[in-house]
Scaffold this active site. Structure first.
Site, PDB file in Angstrom:
ATOM      1  N   ASN A  23      25.575   9.467  57.390  1.00 26.24           N
ATOM      2  CA  ASN A  23      26.981   9.328  57.788  1.00 26.24           C
ATOM      3  C   ASN A  23      27.175   7.915  58.310  1.00 26.24           C
ATOM      4  O   ASN A  23      26.756   7.599  59.422  1.00 26.24           O
ATOM      5  CB  ASN A  23      27.303  10.375  58.875  1.00 26.24           C
ATOM      6  CG  ASN A  23      28.693  10.191  59.461  1.00 26.24           C
ATOM      7  OD1 ASN A  23      29.527   9.472  58.897  1.00 26.24           O
ATOM      8  ND2 ASN A  23      28.944  10.819  60.592  1.00 26.24           N
ATOM      9  N   TRP A  24      27.812   7.079  57.505  1.00 28.93           N
ATOM     10  CA  TRP A  24      27.974   5.668  57.884  1.00 28.93           C
ATOM     11  C   TRP A  24      29.073   5.461  58.924  1.00 28.93           C
ATOM     12  O   TRP A  24      29.230   4.382  59.433  1.00 28.93           O
ATOM     13  CB  TRP A  24      28.238   4.831  56.632  1.00 28.93           C
ATOM     14  CG  TRP A  24      26.962   4.380  55.983  1.00 28.93           C
ATOM     15  CD1 TRP A  24      25.710   4.901  56.199  1.00 28.93           C
ATOM     16  CD2 TRP A  24      26.798   3.314  55.043  1.00 28.93           C
ATOM     17  NE1 TRP A  24      24.785   4.222  55.445  1.00 28.93           N
ATOM     18  CE2 TRP A  24      25.414   3.247  54.726  1.00 28.93           C
ATOM     19  CE3 TRP A  24      27.669   2.416  54.423  1.00 28.93           C
ATOM     20  CZ2 TRP A  24      24.901   2.299  53.828  1.00 28.93           C
ATOM     21  CZ3 TRP A  24      27.161   1.485  53.522  1.00 28.93           C
ATOM     22  CH2 TRP A  24      25.786   1.433  53.233  1.00 28.93           C
ATOM     23  N   GLU A  59      25.482  19.818  65.309  1.00 32.90           N
ATOM     24  CA  GLU A  59      25.356  18.522  65.963  1.00 32.90           C
ATOM     25  C   GLU A  59      25.801  18.642  67.421  1.00 32.90           C
ATOM     26  O   GLU A  59      27.011  18.577  67.697  1.00 32.90           O
ATOM     27  CB  GLU A  59      26.251  17.492  65.271  1.00 32.90           C
ATOM     28  CG  GLU A  59      25.904  17.214  63.839  1.00 32.90           C
ATOM     29  CD  GLU A  59      26.353  15.815  63.435  1.00 32.90           C
ATOM     30  OE1 GLU A  59      25.479  15.014  63.110  1.00 32.90           O
ATOM     31  OE2 GLU A  59      27.547  15.533  63.475  1.00 32.90           O
ATOM     32  N   HIS A  87      33.728  16.506  62.134  1.00 38.17           N
ATOM     33  CA  HIS A  87      32.753  15.741  62.912  1.00 38.17           C
ATOM     34  C   HIS A  87      33.272  15.604  64.339  1.00 38.17           C
ATOM     35  O   HIS A  87      34.474  15.503  64.562  1.00 38.17           O
ATOM     36  CB  HIS A  87      32.542  14.362  62.279  1.00 38.17           C
ATOM     37  CG  HIS A  87      31.402  13.629  62.909  1.00 38.17           C
ATOM     38  ND1 HIS A  87      31.543  12.929  64.080  1.00 38.17           N
ATOM     39  CD2 HIS A  87      30.094  13.530  62.562  1.00 38.17           C
ATOM     40  CE1 HIS A  87      30.371  12.421  64.416  1.00 38.17           C
ATOM     41  NE2 HIS A  87      29.475  12.759  63.512  1.00 38.17           N
ATOM     42  N   SER A 117      20.947  11.888  66.765  1.00 39.79           N
ATOM     43  CA  SER A 117      19.804  11.045  67.159  1.00 39.79           C
ATOM     44  C   SER A 117      18.528  11.305  66.357  1.00 39.79           C
ATOM     45  O   SER A 117      17.422  11.275  66.892  1.00 39.79           O
ATOM     46  CB  SER A 117      19.529  11.188  68.666  1.00 39.79           C
ATOM     47  OG  SER A 117      20.594  10.624  69.397  1.00 39.79           O
TER      48      SER A 117
HETATM   49  P1  PGA Z   1      23.477   9.714  65.079  1.00 46.11           P
HETATM   50  O1  PGA Z   1      24.816  10.337  64.517  1.00 46.11           O
HETATM   51  O2  PGA Z   1      22.387  10.026  64.074  1.00 46.11           O
HETATM   52  O3  PGA Z   1      23.752   8.231  65.178  1.00 46.11           O
HETATM   53  O4  PGA Z   1      23.204  10.346  66.399  1.00 46.11           O
HETATM   54  C1  PGA Z   1      24.835  11.584  63.873  1.00 46.11           C
HETATM   55  C2  PGA Z   1      26.232  11.934  63.475  1.00 46.11           C
HETATM   56  O5  PGA Z   1      27.177  11.582  64.199  1.00 46.11           O
HETATM   57  O6  PGA Z   1      26.449  12.552  62.427  1.00 46.11           O
END
Ligand code: PGA
Length: 228
Positions: free
Chosen positions: A7-8, A152, A85, A190
């Site tokens: 996910n950019w 998430e 998201h 993360s």
């Molecule tokens: P992160 O983001 O890997 O930088 O924690 C994950 C996401 O928001 O999908």
């Protein structure tokens, strides 16, 4: 085979997308890799990588300035879209109901939505993780069609913090047990080169959703290669 989604967010440019795609093309992997880029970077050959979007309108078309419809994504070759998201929920006030509408319209147009759910730190500290996850899930999923769930925890996104493996398995098993029929379940928050293999190996986990570490091939590719 796992599903590995990058996910950019609001990062990257055409040159960076092209070099990421050629780096991805140079590795051998059995995993399904999906790169969700900002709208202007979507169009074009993915060279074996699935190109996804990060949002879709809950409307078919009309006076919704700035929004992008599911049909437009189809026209641009998109097969996957992230919906709900936590950054959309937080900065654009997206409710479970809106997320559900977005997932439904995506499915109607043949796009698989990746529906994100996860608790805040306050909810976790209050011991509400499981009830929050169940409610978000039930209110955000469409009635029919195929979709992917991304668990998430909001507090794990971009923070360098991750839940314990036990916390992840409890959350993900809850999702598995709550879904009306089995759908792939991803973990996001993360993920990096050191934790990807272990987290992707947790029962009920079908893949990973990766933000920051998906921006550069030097960090993204070792993650893909580390996952069994
Ligand atoms: P992160 O983001 O890997 O930088 O924690 C994950 C996401 O928001 O999908």
């Amino acid at each position: 085979m796992k599903i590995i989604v990058g996910n950019w967010k609001m990062n990257g440019n055409l040159g960076e997308k092209e070099s990421m795609l050629s780096a991805l093309q140079s590795i051998k992997t059995n995993h399904k890799v999906i790169l969700c880029v900002p709208f202007p970077l979507i169009y074009g050959d993915g060279f074996g990588t699935n190109i996804g979007a990060q949002d879709v309108s809950n409307h078919e078309n009309g006076a919704f300035t700035g929004d992008v419809s599911a049909q437009m994504l189809v026209d641009a070759g998109v097969k996957y879209v992230i919906v709900g998201h936590s950054e959309r929920r937080l900065y654009h006030n997206e409710t479970n109901e809106i997320v559900r509408e977005k997932a439904t319209i995506a499915i109607k147009h043949g796009i698989t939505p990746i529906i994100c759910i996860g608790e805040t730190m306050e909810e976790k500290n209050a011991g509400h993780t499981i009830s929050v996850i169940k409610q978000m899930l039930m209110e955000s999923i469409p009635d029919n069609g195929e979709y992917i769930i991304a668990y998430e925890p909001r507090w794990a996104i971009g923070s360098g913090l991750t839940p314990t493996n036990n916390e992840i398995v409890t959350a993900v098993k809850t999702i598995f047990d709550t879904l009306p029929q089995p759908m792939p379940i991803l973990y996001g928050g993360s993920i990096n080169q050191s934790n990807a293999h272990d987290i992707a190996s947790i029962p009920y986990i079908d893949g990973l959703l990766i933000g920051g570490a998906s921006l550069k091939s030097e960090t993204f590719i070792p993650i893909i290669n580390s996952v069994d």
